[in-house]
Scaffold this motif. Structure first.
Motif, mmCIF file in Angstrom:
data_model
loop_
_atom_site.group_PDB
_atom_site.id
_atom_site.type_symbol
_atom_site.label_atom_id
_atom_site.label_comp_id
_atom_site.label_asym_id
_atom_site.label_seq_id
_atom_site.Cartn_x
_atom_site.Cartn_y
_atom_site.Cartn_z
ATOM 1 N N ILE A 144 32.575 60.734 70.236
ATOM 2 C CA ILE A 144 32.415 59.998 71.491
ATOM 3 C C ILE A 144 33.115 58.651 71.354
ATOM 4 C CG2 ILE A 144 30.798 58.991 73.145
ATOM 5 C CD1 ILE A 144 28.672 60.922 72.146
ATOM 6 N N ILE A 145 33.929 58.304 72.343
ATOM 7 C CA ILE A 145 34.595 57.005 72.322
ATOM 8 C C ILE A 145 34.334 56.249 73.621
ATOM 9 C CG2 ILE A 145 36.433 57.792 70.798
ATOM 10 C CD1 ILE A 145 38.306 57.752 73.319
ATOM 11 N N HIS A 146 34.414 54.933 73.526
ATOM 12 C CA HIS A 146 34.421 54.061 74.699
ATOM 13 C C HIS A 146 35.875 53.656 74.902
ATOM 14 C CE1 HIS A 146 32.859 50.162 76.822
ATOM 15 N NE2 HIS A 146 33.366 51.046 77.673
ATOM 16 N N ALA A 147 36.498 54.181 75.930
ATOM 17 C CA ALA A 147 37.932 54.005 76.137
ATOM 18 C C ALA A 147 38.290 52.553 76.444
ATOM 19 C CB ALA A 147 38.410 54.908 77.271
ATOM 20 N N CYS A 148 39.544 52.239 76.227
ATOM 21 C CA CYS A 148 40.064 50.920 76.592
ATOM 22 C C CYS A 148 40.553 50.915 78.038
ATOM 23 C CB CYS A 148 41.225 50.538 75.667
ATOM 24 S SG CYS A 148 40.753 50.358 73.938
ATOM 25 N N GLU A 149 40.888 52.089 78.552
ATOM 26 C CA GLU A 149 41.417 52.181 79.915
ATOM 27 C C GLU A 149 40.336 52.598 80.907
ATOM 28 O OE1 GLU A 149 45.283 53.711 80.829
ATOM 29 O OE2 GLU A 149 45.752 53.976 78.713
ATOM 30 N N ARG A 150 40.533 52.204 82.145
ATOM 31 C CA ARG A 150 39.588 52.517 83.204
ATOM 32 C C ARG A 150 39.802 53.932 83.722
ATOM 33 N NH1 ARG A 150 37.121 48.246 85.796
ATOM 34 N NH2 ARG A 150 37.021 49.460 87.733
ATOM 35 N N CYS A 151 38.733 54.536 84.188
ATOM 36 C CA CYS A 151 38.752 55.773 84.983
ATOM 37 C C CYS A 151 39.684 56.834 84.399
ATOM 38 C CB CYS A 151 39.088 55.409 86.431
ATOM 39 S SG CYS A 151 37.840 54.283 87.150
ATOM 40 N N ALA A 152 40.536 57.451 85.235
ATOM 41 C CA ALA A 152 41.354 58.569 84.770
ATOM 42 C C ALA A 152 42.270 58.176 83.625
ATOM 43 C CB ALA A 152 42.162 59.147 85.929
ATOM 44 N N GLY A 153 42.652 56.898 83.560
ATOM 45 C CA GLY A 153 43.452 56.423 82.429
ATOM 46 C C GLY A 153 42.695 56.579 81.123
ATOM 47 N N GLY A 154 41.377 56.368 81.161
ATOM 48 C CA GLY A 154 40.550 56.550 79.969
ATOM 49 C C GLY A 154 40.454 58.005 79.557
ATOM 50 N N ILE A 155 40.505 58.919 80.529
ATOM 51 C CA ILE A 155 40.475 60.350 80.205
ATOM 52 C C ILE A 155 41.758 60.742 79.479
ATOM 53 C CG2 ILE A 155 40.371 62.675 81.183
ATOM 54 C CD1 ILE A 155 38.736 61.489 83.509
ATOM 55 N N ILE A 156 42.898 60.255 79.980
ATOM 56 C CA ILE A 156 44.173 60.525 79.305
ATOM 57 C C ILE A 156 44.159 59.925 77.905
ATOM 58 C CG2 ILE A 156 46.657 60.091 79.361
ATOM 59 C CD1 ILE A 156 46.465 60.088 82.424
ATOM 60 N N GLU A 157 43.603 58.730 77.787
ATOM 61 C CA GLU A 157 43.485 58.076 76.472
ATOM 62 C C GLU A 157 42.691 58.947 75.506
ATOM 63 O OE1 GLU A 157 41.211 54.152 74.598
ATOM 64 O OE2 GLU A 157 41.799 54.142 76.719
ATOM 65 N N ALA A 158 41.608 59.537 75.979
ATOM 66 C CA ALA A 158 40.770 60.381 75.121
ATOM 67 C C ALA A 158 41.493 61.656 74.700
ATOM 68 C CB ALA A 158 39.469 60.727 75.842
ATOM 69 N N ILE A 159 42.274 62.240 75.593
ATOM 70 C CA ILE A 159 43.058 63.428 75.236
ATOM 71 C C ILE A 159 43.945 63.117 74.039
ATOM 72 C CG2 ILE A 159 44.944 64.934 75.999
ATOM 73 C CD1 ILE A 159 43.739 64.802 78.828
ATOM 74 N N GLY A 160 44.576 61.955 74.062
ATOM 75 C CA GLY A 160 45.409 61.549 72.935
ATOM 76 C C GLY A 160 44.609 61.208 71.703
ATOM 77 N N HIS A 161 43.513 60.485 71.884
ATOM 78 C CA HIS A 161 42.685 60.072 70.739
ATOM 79 C C HIS A 161 42.168 61.269 69.953
ATOM 80 C CE1 HIS A 161 39.750 57.587 68.510
ATOM 81 N NE2 HIS A 161 38.933 58.622 68.670
ATOM 82 N N PHE A 162 41.702 62.282 70.658
ATOM 83 C CA PHE A 162 41.123 63.449 69.987
ATOM 84 C C PHE A 162 42.163 64.539 69.698
ATOM 85 C CE2 PHE A 162 37.259 61.868 72.342
ATOM 86 C CZ PHE A 162 36.556 61.461 71.215
ATOM 87 N N LYS A 163 43.429 64.254 70.064
ATOM 88 C CA LYS A 163 44.524 65.206 69.807
ATOM 89 C C LYS A 163 44.227 66.583 70.431
ATOM 90 C CE LYS A 163 46.140 62.967 65.555
ATOM 91 N NZ LYS A 163 45.367 61.729 65.747
#
Length: 423
Positions: free
Chosen positions: A242-261
């Motif tokens: 579980i992460i707390h993204a740096c980006e807001r909203c859908a940007g945070g979802i894209i960030e998580a896709i990258g973070h978790f590969k």
């Protein structure tokens, strides 16, 4: 979900308001459109998209008319008390039966009327298996404790969820976003389609349950509310999934896709040069997504009126290729590309966006592909949608060649104006 014959590569389960959809700082829906193009280009063909929202179906449909939301494979509404499938939103009748267990809406109404601290929300938020109220945050613990006791004495098993700093929902005990997700995962496993990876996404208290489901990844978008962050501090900070993204909203979802590969993370909207997008794709659906993104940028005047672009596009069209306008009129594909020249920048400084939805490619015979999709255009508050079918052939050293494009007005289109529709 029937379209998939094997386990989905990824299932994204996302809240809508202030998670997938930005309501405060993104009037042009840039973050949501970034996610849309990434999903349609890289994931739609072998993955599942689930929206899990506190909204009732009527309010969800209202949001769809206001924002460029994709069509999910599954929609979970009314805080996990309703599950529906596909564009037609076919309800899951088995889930209805589960919600009926030890639930009596009349009794819940009777008991909640005894609490002056509770103020009913709008009628649109009251559903067969959900009663929704507003309550002062300072009164939540006291009200919740007593209400649980009263309803238990009357033989009911209920769940109370507080979210958004003001909203209190009373549901059947078996309801909630987490329980709905657990049910979906069990259903998919039974069908031999358990996702290889699942990513849950949320911002508020009614999303908390999503993060408690075993073996899922989770992202709290950067704008997550206090009640979700408090839960995370107490229960999830040591969970590396579980992460707390740096980006807001859908940007945070894209960030998580990258973070978790979990797969590709570069949205086509983040690529500045159209010619750079011309990669060797294994799926012609990619070419469709990228073309309509080019079309938006061309009309917004965000890319140069350069002969190299039109030359590249025409080279990818069969000389005999045909475009069938929604009116039924036929034009040559290459002629249609030439015609685009006079529309360069005609939407500059206007609220003009184009997005694709439900992009699915099928190889009908070896080297021949059919791509079906909904293509949307929005200018100001006016939205138009065409159901689009593209025929491609795959030729050695030429990639995918456009053979035929046929469009008809979608039933969802608010405006059907043939005179202003270009391609």
């Amino acid at each position: 979900m029937e379209r998939l014959t094997s386990p989905p590569r990824l299932m994204i389960v996302s809240d809508l308001d202030d998670t997938m959809v930005e309501h405060r700082n993104d009037n042009e829906n840039h973050s949501l459109l970034r996610f849309n193009s990434l999903w349609e280009e890289a994931y739609r063909h072998d993955s599942l998209l689930v929206f899990s929202t506190g909204r009732a179906k009527t309010m969800y449909k209202k949001l769809r008319k206001a924002r460029p939301l994709l069509t999910p494979d599954v929609i979970v509404t009314s805080v996990g008390t309703e599950i529906s499938y596909g564009k037609s939103m076919v309800p899951d009748e088995n889930w209805v039966e589960i919600m009926n267990n030890k639930w009596n809406r009349g009794i819940v109404e009777e008991e909640t009327r005894k609490f002056p601290e509770l103020t009913l929300q709008a009628e649109t938020e009251q559903m067969p298996h959900k009663l929704s109220f507003h309550v002062d945050k300072s009164k939540v613990k006291e009200v919740t404790k007593e209400l649980y006791q009263r309803l238990e004495k009357r033989g009911l098993e209920i769940k109370i969820i507080f979210s958004g700093g003001i909203a209190l929902d009373v549901l059947p005990k078996g309801g909630g976003k987490g329980q709905a997700l657990a049910y979906l995962l069990k259903k998919l496993k039974t069908e031999g389609k358990l996702p290889l990876n699942t990513l849950v996404c949320g911002d508020s208290g009614n999303d908390t349950e999503l993060f408690t489901i075993p073996n899922v990844y989770g992202v709290m978008v950067s704008n997550a509310r206090e009640e979700l962050l408090e839960w995370y501090a107490a229960n999830g900070k040591d969970n590396s999934n579980i992460i707390h993204a740096c980006e807001r909203c859908a940007g945070g979802i894209i960030e998580a896709i990258g973070h978790f590969k979990l797969g590709p993370k570069l949205s086509p909207r983040d690529v500045s040069d159209f010619l750079e997008c011309k990669a060797d794709n294994v799926n012609p659906g990619h070419a469709v997504v990228e073309f309509f993104l080019f079309y938006e940028r061309w009309r917004r005047g965000e890319i140069e009126n350069c002969a190299a672009y039109t030359k590249s596009l025409k080279a990818s069209c069969d000389p005999a290729g045909v475009f069938v306008h929604p009116s039924g009129a036929e034009k040559s594909l290459r002629g249609t590309i030439d015609e685009l020249g006079k529309y360069h920048g005609d939407k500059k400084d206007k609220k003009f966006r184009v997005w694709t939805d439900q992009v699915l490619a099928t190889e009908t015979t070896h080297g021949t592909w059919i791509v079906k999709l909904d293509k949307w255009e929005q200018t100001g508050n006016e939205r138009k949608c065409c159901t689009t079918t593209v025929k491609f052939t795959s030729k050695e050293n030429e990639g995918f060649v456009w053979e035929n494009v046929q469009q008809t007005w979608s039933e969802e289109s608010e405006v059907k104006d043939d005179s202003t529709w270009i391609i």
